[in-house]
Design a protein around this motif. Sequence first.
Motif, PDB file in Angstrom:
ATOM      1  N   SER A 181      35.400  43.512  41.746  1.00  0.00           N
ATOM      2  CA  SER A 181      34.016  43.580  42.232  1.00  0.00           C
ATOM      3  C   SER A 181      33.920  44.366  43.533  1.00  0.00           C
ATOM      4  O   SER A 181      32.926  45.057  43.797  1.00  0.00           O
ATOM      5  CB  SER A 181      33.451  42.174  42.428  1.00  0.00           C
ATOM      6  N   LEU A 182      34.986  44.276  44.354  1.00  0.00           N
ATOM      7  CA  LEU A 182      35.015  45.050  45.600  1.00  0.00           C
ATOM      8  C   LEU A 182      34.979  46.541  45.295  1.00  0.00           C
ATOM      9  O   LEU A 182      34.246  47.308  45.941  1.00  0.00           O
ATOM     10  CB  LEU A 182      36.266  44.690  46.416  1.00  0.00           C
ATOM     11  N   LEU A 183      35.757  46.971  44.286  1.00  0.00           N
ATOM     12  CA  LEU A 183      35.803  48.380  43.927  1.00  0.00           C
ATOM     13  C   LEU A 183      34.444  48.843  43.390  1.00  0.00           C
ATOM     14  O   LEU A 183      33.961  49.925  43.748  1.00  0.00           O
ATOM     15  CB  LEU A 183      36.894  48.616  42.878  1.00  0.00           C
ATOM     16  N   ILE A 184      33.829  48.028  42.537  1.00  0.00           N
ATOM     17  CA  ILE A 184      32.507  48.380  41.984  1.00  0.00           C
ATOM     18  C   ILE A 184      31.480  48.493  43.114  1.00  0.00           C
ATOM     19  O   ILE A 184      30.673  49.430  43.174  1.00  0.00           O
ATOM     20  CB  ILE A 184      32.060  47.325  40.951  1.00  0.00           C
ATOM     21  N   LEU A 199      20.086  46.728  43.558  1.00  0.00           N
ATOM     22  CA  LEU A 199      20.810  47.253  42.398  1.00  0.00           C
ATOM     23  C   LEU A 199      21.772  46.221  41.822  1.00  0.00           C
ATOM     24  O   LEU A 199      21.964  46.151  40.603  1.00  0.00           O
ATOM     25  CB  LEU A 199      21.567  48.527  42.788  1.00  0.00           C
ATOM     26  N   VAL A 200      22.396  45.422  42.708  1.00  0.00           N
ATOM     27  CA  VAL A 200      23.314  44.369  42.228  1.00  0.00           C
ATOM     28  C   VAL A 200      22.560  43.387  41.339  1.00  0.00           C
ATOM     29  O   VAL A 200      23.029  43.005  40.253  1.00  0.00           O
ATOM     30  CB  VAL A 200      23.980  43.653  43.421  1.00  0.00           C
ATOM     31  N   GLN A 203      22.707  43.148  37.329  1.00  0.00           N
ATOM     32  CA  GLN A 203      23.403  41.870  37.109  1.00  0.00           C
ATOM     33  C   GLN A 203      24.921  42.056  37.162  1.00  0.00           C
ATOM     34  O   GLN A 203      25.657  41.694  36.249  1.00  0.00           O
ATOM     35  CB  GLN A 203      22.988  41.264  35.763  1.00  0.00           C
ATOM     36  N   LEU A 204      25.349  42.656  38.277  1.00  0.00           N
ATOM     37  CA  LEU A 204      26.797  42.884  38.454  1.00  0.00           C
ATOM     38  C   LEU A 204      27.470  41.545  38.714  1.00  0.00           C
ATOM     39  O   LEU A 204      27.229  40.873  39.711  1.00  0.00           O
ATOM     40  CB  LEU A 204      27.033  43.838  39.632  1.00  0.00           C
ATOM     41  N   PRO A 232      30.182  38.301  45.158  1.00  0.00           N
ATOM     42  CA  PRO A 232      29.747  37.103  45.894  1.00  0.00           C
ATOM     43  C   PRO A 232      28.477  37.397  46.706  1.00  0.00           C
ATOM     44  O   PRO A 232      28.378  38.429  47.368  1.00  0.00           O
ATOM     45  CB  PRO A 232      30.929  36.791  46.820  1.00  0.00           C
ATOM     46  N   ARG A 233      27.520  36.489  46.625  1.00  0.00           N
ATOM     47  CA  ARG A 233      26.283  36.683  47.364  1.00  0.00           C
ATOM     48  C   ARG A 233      26.514  36.660  48.869  1.00  0.00           C
ATOM     49  O   ARG A 233      25.821  37.330  49.637  1.00  0.00           O
ATOM     50  CB  ARG A 233      25.273  35.591  46.979  1.00  0.00           C
TER      51      ARG A 233
END
Length: 637
Positions: free
Chosen positions: A50-53, A101-102, A106-107, A111-112
């Motif tokens: 998720s960090l990379l995305i 965009l997140v 719906q990525l 973490p919020r």
Amino acid sequence: MRFPIITAFRIGLKRTLAFLHDLAWIPLALLLGYLAQANFQGLGVEDGSSLLILLLLCLPIQAAAFWSFGLYRGIWRFASLPDLIRIFKAVTTGTLVITSLVFLFQLSGVPRTVLVLYPVFLLVGLAGPRYVYRWIKDQFHGHRRREGQRTLVIGAGRAGEMMVRDLVKDSHYQPIAFLDDDPAKRGSELHGVRVLGSISLLAALVDELSIEVVLIAMPSASSDLMRRITDICRQRQVPCLTLPTLQELHGHPVRLSQIRGIRIEDLLGRQPVKLDTAVLHAFLDGKRVLITGAAGSIGSELCRQVAGCYAPEKVIMLDHSEYGIYRMDEEMRQLAPPDRIVTLLGDVRDPGRMRQVFAQWQPQVVLHAAACKHVPLVELNAAEGIKTNVLGTRLVADLAVEYGVEKFLLVSTDKAVNPCNIMGATKRAAEIYCQALQHRSNTAFIITRFGNVLNSAGSVVPLFERQIAAGGPVTVTHPEVTRFFMTIPEAVSLILQSAAMGDGGEVFVLDMGEPVRIVDLAQQMIRLYDLDPEIDIGIEFIGLRPGEKLHEELFHSQEALVGTAHAKILRAQARQVEWEWLQRRMSQLVLASRQDDPQVARVALHALVPEFVDGDARATVAAPSPLTRPTPIKAVG
């Protein structure tokens, strides 16, 4: 061309490095956000994905925000609050777009908490290095310029803050401390310079801190305060500098280059004039304003204030001096948009030229400052004084009526009151003509009358300066001679206020304060040069010149003065004359000016201005004047 290319390359390189620095903080801020939400226990496989995305999403969006909000217009060396605001806007906007965009796509796995922590770390990462860099540079620069003059700044207000901000970057001055009478400011610091106390400590601190120069950073300082400070500086043999007054600044910010020495008008001036700016804007904004005598002392300041403080459609500057109007053209095009400035060479005594000016430019407001004003010269050249001051005014006033000018302002003088010289009599004749026209036209004719202006061309101040520079003596006409004085900006501000508030037919008299003894003025000017009157520079009394009074007056006994809505503007009762009588007297003046005979000119002036008393004129007694008796009027406002 080599140096501009090198300079451009360096600027481009610095901006590129700054941009790369900011880009590097994007992944670092994301990483810190992930670590913080995991209590710095390390990242799992899902967190890495998720960090990379998120990084691929953040880099282009945040980079675009950086450029859009102008993060690279500022220089790190001078990072300030506006830079911090731009950084905050760029980070906030980028984060809002990324968060939207997140949620939109719906990525999963993002973490919020990271979306909250990321902008905080990024904001600190972008702003922190900039301010650390500035602090280091300031410290280094401060140590490097220890040879600058040790400077004590009087006034810790906005002007003082702006000045010290520039002083810390300048190698000529080293600001040591502030003094300010505001108790709330004592002990505070501005750009690392402490406010030590009130101005009463000046004498002690000059010695204690080895001060080499005192800078008064108070554009609104009173003349009493200026005198007190300069007296102390003179006793301690320390140079004293100041900033321009509020009227000289015309609303523009203070700059280091504006520092100047103390002038006599700083010591004789009074509190800044408070203007009704709403009335002035209504009077001048969008108007075509013709200013005659635009290269003179009063005319040039009228041009500066009209163009610099308001928004006229055109400022039409007219003067017969080629060099003078050329200099005004250069100055005005720096002060106002060039398409707003019209520069005309012409003489108010030339009917053809003046008609052409009115026909082409159709002025709505005329500020008539063109005049011969030097008393001894006009006394020796009576015909020229009549041609300019009376016949020139008549020509311009008649054209104003013909071309439907809304307001015509005549700049007059205290010497028009009970005149004892040709100059004063001609100005009174001009007043009489304008007052008569008021009842024969739709143009509002307004007259403003005031005394001497400090440092104007041909005035006593430049004369004294030349005499002091030459080693003296300073020549004064009489030990008891007095004059009213006002600074040029103050006089012009009140002239404009009078014109704005007048409905037509008024004779406004400016409150000149208390008259000043010329011998006191001479002594003060000698002391400004760090010299002692009667020891270093002598004062010589030479007797009153032809046409000079011992004391000037501001109004005639028949002109009942009343107050107006402005505290520094009074109104005198206008005295009316019969139009046919006036035309006969004006015809006599025309003939007198053509004969170029001083005696004939005096006789003709006395016929029009019965109160003109000239012992040398031997004028015949004129017929009784049809001046009407004044009637009581109520105060305005």
